[in-house]
Design a protein around this motif. Structure first.
Motif, PDB file in Angstrom:
ATOM      1  N   ILE A  42       0.842  -1.201   0.000  1.00  0.00           N
ATOM      2  CA  ILE A  42       0.000   0.000   0.000  1.00  0.00           C
ATOM      3  C   ILE A  42       0.872   1.244   0.000  1.00  0.00           C
ATOM      4  N   LYS A  57       1.831   2.223  -3.771  1.00  0.00           N
ATOM      5  CA  LYS A  57       0.778   3.247  -3.776  1.00  0.00           C
ATOM      6  C   LYS A  57      -0.584   2.662  -4.146  1.00  0.00           C
ATOM      7  N   LEU A  58      -0.893   1.490  -3.582  1.00  0.00           N
ATOM      8  CA  LEU A  58      -2.168   0.845  -3.841  1.00  0.00           C
ATOM      9  C   LEU A  58      -3.246   1.407  -2.925  1.00  0.00           C
ATOM     10  N   ASP A  59      -4.491   1.279  -3.361  1.00  0.00           N
ATOM     11  CA  ASP A  59      -5.627   1.719  -2.571  1.00  0.00           C
ATOM     12  C   ASP A  59      -5.813   0.748  -1.404  1.00  0.00           C
ATOM     13  N   GLU A  77      -8.278   0.255   0.520  1.00  0.00           N
ATOM     14  CA  GLU A  77      -9.584  -0.392   0.531  1.00  0.00           C
ATOM     15  C   GLU A  77      -9.661  -1.555  -0.454  1.00  0.00           C
ATOM     16  N   SER A  78      -8.781  -1.562  -1.444  1.00  0.00           N
ATOM     17  CA  SER A  78      -8.834  -2.608  -2.468  1.00  0.00           C
ATOM     18  C   SER A  78      -8.069  -3.866  -2.075  1.00  0.00           C
ATOM     19  N   GLN A 106     -12.233  -5.941   2.813  1.00  0.00           N
ATOM     20  CA  GLN A 106     -10.856  -6.412   2.691  1.00  0.00           C
ATOM     21  C   GLN A 106     -10.707  -7.916   2.889  1.00  0.00           C
TER      22      GLN A 106
END
Length: 324
Positions: free
Chosen positions: A63, A67-69, A71-72, A220
């Protein structure tokens, strides 16, 4: 077990002033490979007559790094579940580090000084592939250089399944995506489980003679593939057999949201609002679109027979409530 949440930079008084053996890893799923690390650390702690500590993070490092979301992200074990599993492994201190940019960009020497030596670790135990920064300079091979003989290092070799496949969170995620619960559960060392809350649905199952509990799960949580499963469900502290559907109810309507619904055997109570746990035993079939309600009912009757037959053949699985 004492849970200690740390945000970088932490304060010295947040750290218990006693020597520990520290197991390191992210531990998504706390699978049999992770368990080997923690059990080795526990054995070392017992030999040294000190406490066993485990360090993990509140979110996946990718994350921050990729730079991942947040919430995803889909986890095999969200933090609450990970805490349950750590308690089953008799961990004394469970460190949960807030994985921020400042923490994630610590130089390897800073990480070792602050999060190994600073936590009073006299020995660390980690898997062969553990990293604490860029792989080229922060792997297990480089750790003795940063340790400077201040603590001992125990490296756990790869753990493999019966077919010689490496046990990993990645392999378990793929097994869930394939609906291969036997493989996933073997690698986990327990039955895959998550919790949710019973919400109102459209009552379609009750109309068909197979009432279901509509389970709302966290965004999640990683769901197994779409289909029908043999499951067990805990309601108010008691486990029941059942069959579950993960899918879109395509027989009656297109473009519906994905739902998790459980038909609980020998159960006839209203449980809206209850928090429940669901264990996933076996994949029965894919989600199919039926030409009529009667055709669906006929298949549900067969699914129920197949589910009961499965439990008759595997009675031990109703006893599997924690890590073996």
């Amino acid at each position: 077990m004492e849970i200690i949440y740390l945000h970088h930079p932490y304060q010295e008084e947040e750290i218990p002033n006693e020597e520990i053996v520290l197991a390191l890893g992210y531990f998504d799923g706390v699978h049999t490979g992770h368990q080997a690390v923690i059990r080795a650390a526990k054995k070392e702690a017992e030999q040294r007559n000190c406490k066993l500590a485990v360090m993990t993070f509140n979110q996946h490092p990718s994350i921050v790094y990729k730079k991942l979301d947040a919430e995803s992200m889909k986890y095999l074990s969200i933090l609450d579940r990970k805490i349950e599993l750590m308690e089953a492994l008799e961990v004394d201190y469970f460190y949960v580090i807030d994985f921020t940019y400042d923490f994630g960009t610590l130089r390897p020497q800073e990480f070792v000084d602050q999060y190994i030596v600073g936590l009073h670790a006299k020995a660390i135990v980690a898997g062969f592939d553990y990293t604490y920064g860029p792989k080229t300079i922060a792997d297990m091979a480089h750790l003795p250089t940063y340790a400077k003989k201040r603590f001992d290092i125990i490296e756990i070799s790869p753990q493999v399944a019966e077919n010689k496949e490496k046990i990993s969170s990645t392999s378990i995620r793929q097994a869930l995506d394939d609906g291969d619960m036997q493989k996933a559960n073997r690698m986990l060392g327990y039955l895959y489980q998550f919790e949710g809350r019973v919400m109102h649905g459209d009552a379609r199952g009750r109309e068909l003679g197979y009432p279901t509990a509509n389970i709302k799960v966290g965004k999640q949580i990683r769901l197994p593939k779409t289909g029908v499963y043999v499951v067990s469900i805990e309601v108010q502290g008691k486990w029941y057999q059942g069959m579950a559907s993960i899918g879109y109810n395509i027989t009656f309507e297109e473009n519906r949201d994905k739902t998790v619904e459980v038909n609980i055997f020998d159960f006839d109570r209203m449980i809206y609002g209850e928090k429940v746990k669901v264990r996933w035993h076996h994949f029965l079939r894919d989600e199919w679109k039926f030409s009529s309600a009667q055709e669906l009912i006929t298949q549900l009757e067969k699914d129920a027979v197949d589910t009961k037959s499965y439990f008759m053949a595997h009675p031990e699985e109703m006893m599997n409530e924690a890590i073996d």
